[in-house]
Design a protein around this motif. Sequence first.
Motif, PDB file in Angstrom:
ATOM      1  N   ARG A   1      16.571   2.617   0.872  1.00  0.00           N
ATOM      2  CA  ARG A   1      16.830   1.590   0.097  1.00  0.00           C
ATOM      3  C   ARG A   1      17.618   2.106  -1.175  1.00  0.00           C
ATOM      4  NH1 ARG A   1      11.833  -2.793   0.076  1.00  0.00           N
ATOM      5  NH2 ARG A   1      11.868  -3.088   2.191  1.00  0.00           N
ATOM      6  N   ARG A   2      17.907   1.632  -2.208  1.00  0.00           N
ATOM      7  CA  ARG A   2      18.585   1.951  -3.472  1.00  0.00           C
ATOM      8  C   ARG A   2      17.364   2.158  -4.383  1.00  0.00           C
ATOM      9  NH1 ARG A   2      23.464   3.461  -5.703  1.00  0.00           N
ATOM     10  NH2 ARG A   2      23.488   2.948  -7.856  1.00  0.00           N
ATOM     11  N   TYR A   3      16.507   1.278  -4.204  1.00  0.00           N
ATOM     12  CA  TYR A   3      15.658   1.453  -5.542  1.00  0.00           C
ATOM     13  C   TYR A   3      14.053   1.635  -4.905  1.00  0.00           C
ATOM     14  CZ  TYR A   3      19.453  -1.201  -7.457  1.00  0.00           C
ATOM     15  OH  TYR A   3      20.611  -1.543  -7.580  1.00  0.00           O
ATOM     16  N   PRO A   4      13.277   2.054  -6.175  1.00  0.00           N
ATOM     17  CA  PRO A   4      11.777   2.500  -5.612  1.00  0.00           C
ATOM     18  C   PRO A   4      11.014   1.279  -5.246  1.00  0.00           C
ATOM     19  CG  PRO A   4      12.153   2.304  -8.019  1.00  0.00           C
ATOM     20  CD  PRO A   4      13.458   2.161  -7.168  1.00  0.00           C
ATOM     21  N   VAL A   5      10.204   1.424  -4.439  1.00  0.00           N
ATOM     22  CA  VAL A   5       9.206   0.217  -3.993  1.00  0.00           C
ATOM     23  C   VAL A   5       7.714   0.208  -4.711  1.00  0.00           C
ATOM     24  CG1 VAL A   5       8.247  -0.826  -1.956  1.00  0.00           C
ATOM     25  CG2 VAL A   5      10.298   0.468  -1.906  1.00  0.00           C
ATOM     26  N   PRO A   6       7.684  -0.645  -5.506  1.00  0.00           N
ATOM     27  CA  PRO A   6       6.253  -0.730  -6.206  1.00  0.00           C
ATOM     28  C   PRO A   6       5.206  -0.962  -5.249  1.00  0.00           C
ATOM     29  CG  PRO A   6       7.551  -2.529  -6.949  1.00  0.00           C
ATOM     30  CD  PRO A   6       8.352  -1.806  -5.822  1.00  0.00           C
ATOM     31  N   ILE A   7       4.144  -0.393  -5.279  1.00  0.00           N
ATOM     32  CA  ILE A   7       2.886  -0.712  -4.355  1.00  0.00           C
ATOM     33  C   ILE A   7       1.577  -0.492  -5.113  1.00  0.00           C
ATOM     34  CG2 ILE A   7       1.679  -0.092  -2.338  1.00  0.00           C
ATOM     35  CD1 ILE A   7       4.257  -1.180  -1.402  1.00  0.00           C
ATOM     36  N   ALA A   8       0.748  -1.459  -5.079  1.00  0.00           N
ATOM     37  CA  ALA A   8      -0.587  -1.303  -5.855  1.00  0.00           C
ATOM     38  C   ALA A   8      -1.485  -0.466  -4.849  1.00  0.00           C
ATOM     39  CB  ALA A   8      -1.087  -2.790  -6.054  1.00  0.00           C
ATOM     40  N   VAL A   9      -1.572   0.649  -5.121  1.00  0.00           N
ATOM     41  CA  VAL A   9      -2.534   1.855  -4.461  1.00  0.00           C
ATOM     42  C   VAL A   9      -4.023   1.578  -4.837  1.00  0.00           C
ATOM     43  CG1 VAL A   9      -0.564   3.378  -3.776  1.00  0.00           C
ATOM     44  CG2 VAL A   9      -2.029   3.642  -6.003  1.00  0.00           C
TER      45      VAL A   9
ATOM     46  N   SER B   1      11.535   4.103   9.377  1.00  0.00           N
ATOM     47  CA  SER B   1      10.441   3.281   9.317  1.00  0.00           C
ATOM     48  C   SER B   1      10.668   1.573   9.066  1.00  0.00           C
ATOM     49  CB  SER B   1       9.460   3.552   8.231  1.00  0.00           C
ATOM     50  OG  SER B   1       8.202   2.614   8.308  1.00  0.00           O
ATOM     51  N   ASN B   2       9.992   0.893   9.954  1.00  0.00           N
ATOM     52  CA  ASN B   2      10.373  -0.795  10.157  1.00  0.00           C
ATOM     53  C   ASN B   2       9.269  -1.251   9.023  1.00  0.00           C
ATOM     54  OD1 ASN B   2      12.422  -0.993  11.821  1.00  0.00           O
ATOM     55  ND2 ASN B   2      10.790  -0.413  13.498  1.00  0.00           N
ATOM     56  N   THR B   3       8.366  -0.334   8.576  1.00  0.00           N
ATOM     57  CA  THR B   3       7.160  -0.787   7.548  1.00  0.00           C
ATOM     58  C   THR B   3       7.309   0.020   6.271  1.00  0.00           C
ATOM     59  OG1 THR B   3       5.514   0.827   8.192  1.00  0.00           O
ATOM     60  CG2 THR B   3       5.687  -1.420   9.047  1.00  0.00           C
ATOM     61  N   PRO B   4       8.723   0.065   5.433  1.00  0.00           N
ATOM     62  CA  PRO B   4       8.916   0.847   4.519  1.00  0.00           C
ATOM     63  C   PRO B   4       7.994   0.431   3.231  1.00  0.00           C
ATOM     64  CG  PRO B   4      10.746  -0.815   4.851  1.00  0.00           C
ATOM     65  CD  PRO B   4       9.795  -0.756   5.773  1.00  0.00           C
ATOM     66  N   PRO B   5       7.308   1.315   2.247  1.00  0.00           N
ATOM     67  CA  PRO B   5       8.044   2.751   2.176  1.00  0.00           C
ATOM     68  C   PRO B   5       7.102   3.689   3.068  1.00  0.00           C
ATOM     69  CG  PRO B   5       6.474   2.082   0.263  1.00  0.00           C
ATOM     70  CD  PRO B   5       6.695   0.740   1.096  1.00  0.00           C
ATOM     71  N   PHE B   6       6.252   3.079   3.923  1.00  0.00           N
ATOM     72  CA  PHE B   6       5.478   3.768   4.574  1.00  0.00           C
ATOM     73  C   PHE B   6       5.778   4.269   6.047  1.00  0.00           C
ATOM     74  CE2 PHE B   6       2.485   1.332   1.260  1.00  0.00           C
ATOM     75  CZ  PHE B   6       2.552   2.225   0.797  1.00  0.00           C
TER      76      PHE B   6
ATOM     77  N   LYS C   1      -3.887   1.892  -9.240  1.00  0.00           N
ATOM     78  CA  LYS C   1      -2.523   1.778  -9.873  1.00  0.00           C
ATOM     79  C   LYS C   1      -1.591   1.313  -9.260  1.00  0.00           C
ATOM     80  CE  LYS C   1      -0.996   6.601  -9.683  1.00  0.00           C
ATOM     81  NZ  LYS C   1      -0.421   7.897 -10.621  1.00  0.00           N
ATOM     82  N   ILE C   2      -0.250   1.143  -9.940  1.00  0.00           N
ATOM     83  CA  ILE C   2       0.985   0.815  -9.378  1.00  0.00           C
ATOM     84  C   ILE C   2       1.845   2.055  -9.227  1.00  0.00           C
ATOM     85  CG2 ILE C   2       2.881  -0.421  -9.480  1.00  0.00           C
ATOM     86  CD1 ILE C   2       0.644  -2.417  -9.185  1.00  0.00           C
ATOM     87  N   VAL C   3       2.269   2.257  -8.058  1.00  0.00           N
ATOM     88  CA  VAL C   3       3.026   3.578  -7.797  1.00  0.00           C
ATOM     89  C   VAL C   3       4.394   3.038  -7.168  1.00  0.00           C
ATOM     90  CG1 VAL C   3       3.120   5.496  -6.308  1.00  0.00           C
ATOM     91  CG2 VAL C   3       1.023   5.088  -7.224  1.00  0.00           C
ATOM     92  N   PHE C   4       5.409   3.750  -7.821  1.00  0.00           N
ATOM     93  CA  PHE C   4       6.951   3.493  -7.502  1.00  0.00           C
ATOM     94  C   PHE C   4       7.217   4.296  -6.548  1.00  0.00           C
ATOM     95  CE2 PHE C   4       8.078  -0.020 -10.320  1.00  0.00           C
ATOM     96  CZ  PHE C   4       7.100  -0.022 -11.123  1.00  0.00           C
ATOM     97  N   PHE C   5       6.975   4.100  -5.241  1.00  0.00           N
ATOM     98  CA  PHE C   5       7.267   5.177  -3.785  1.00  0.00           C
ATOM     99  C   PHE C   5       8.817   5.122  -3.885  1.00  0.00           C
ATOM    100  CE2 PHE C   5       2.974   4.185  -2.792  1.00  0.00           C
ATOM    101  CZ  PHE C   5       2.609   5.546  -2.347  1.00  0.00           C
ATOM    102  N   CYS C   6       9.326   6.063  -3.823  1.00  0.00           N
ATOM    103  CA  CYS C   6      11.028   6.598  -3.295  1.00  0.00           C
ATOM    104  C   CYS C   6      11.473   5.648  -2.311  1.00  0.00           C
ATOM    105  CB  CYS C   6      11.210   7.899  -3.168  1.00  0.00           C
ATOM    106  SG  CYS C   6      13.072   8.174  -2.716  1.00  0.00           S
ATOM    107  N   GLY C   7      12.610   4.819  -2.689  1.00  0.00           N
ATOM    108  CA  GLY C   7      12.994   3.991  -1.425  1.00  0.00           C
ATOM    109  C   GLY C   7      14.378   4.903  -1.024  1.00  0.00           C
TER     110      GLY C   7
ATOM    111  N   VAL D   1       7.063   9.971  -4.574  1.00  0.00           N
ATOM    112  CA  VAL D   1       7.288   9.022  -5.825  1.00  0.00           C
ATOM    113  C   VAL D   1       8.623   8.904  -6.262  1.00  0.00           C
ATOM    114  CG1 VAL D   1       4.766   9.017  -6.653  1.00  0.00           C
ATOM    115  CG2 VAL D   1       6.409  10.423  -7.588  1.00  0.00           C
ATOM    116  N   CYS D   2       9.028   7.930  -6.754  1.00  0.00           N
ATOM    117  CA  CYS D   2      10.598   7.811  -7.280  1.00  0.00           C
ATOM    118  C   CYS D   2      10.782   8.802  -8.664  1.00  0.00           C
ATOM    119  CB  CYS D   2      10.637   6.381  -8.114  1.00  0.00           C
ATOM    120  SG  CYS D   2      12.319   6.271  -9.090  1.00  0.00           S
ATOM    121  N   ASP D   3      11.878   9.595  -8.842  1.00  0.00           N
ATOM    122  CA  ASP D   3      12.043  10.371  -9.965  1.00  0.00           C
ATOM    123  C   ASP D   3      13.376  10.065 -10.438  1.00  0.00           C
ATOM    124  OD1 ASP D   3      14.022  11.323  -8.462  1.00  0.00           O
ATOM    125  OD2 ASP D   3      13.632  13.474  -8.539  1.00  0.00           O
ATOM    126  N   GLY D   4      13.930   8.819 -10.184  1.00  0.00           N
ATOM    127  CA  GLY D   4      15.073   8.278 -10.643  1.00  0.00           C
ATOM    128  C   GLY D   4      16.258   8.636 -10.131  1.00  0.00           C
ATOM    129  N   ARG D   5      16.144   9.453  -9.111  1.00  0.00           N
ATOM    130  CA  ARG D   5      17.469   9.936  -8.621  1.00  0.00           C
ATOM    131  C   ARG D   5      18.339   8.812  -8.141  1.00  0.00           C
ATOM    132  NH1 ARG D   5      16.796  15.783  -6.051  1.00  0.00           N
ATOM    133  NH2 ARG D   5      15.575  15.661  -7.944  1.00  0.00           N
TER     134      ARG D   5
END
Length: 75
Positions: free
Chosen positions: A4-12, A26-31, A52-58, A67-71
């Motif tokens: 994906r073009r954007y990060p995926v926010p997940i409540a961990v 994966s068919n179950t992104p971001p995992f 917390k909420i983690v923005f996993f890289c998409g 995690v997303c670094d804005g790239r």
Amino acid sequence: MTARRYPVPIAVEHGKTYYWCACGQSNTPPFCDGSHQGTSVRPVAYTAPRDKIVFFCGCKKTGQPPVCDGRHKDL
Ligand code: FES
């Protein structure tokens, strides 16, 4: 599934380990769902230090997996 073009926010949850998909198939992104089998790519483990909420890289281009670094902004 393609990356994906954007990060995926997940409540961990504190102390729980998550396995981020590094291959983009994966068919179950971001995992990871095991779709990387047969390749040299492996998922990246992330253990939550607290609830917390983690923005996993998409986009799969992050320099700080999982995690997303804005790239994605440069894509
Ligand atoms: Fe992508 Fe496992 S499915 S790393």
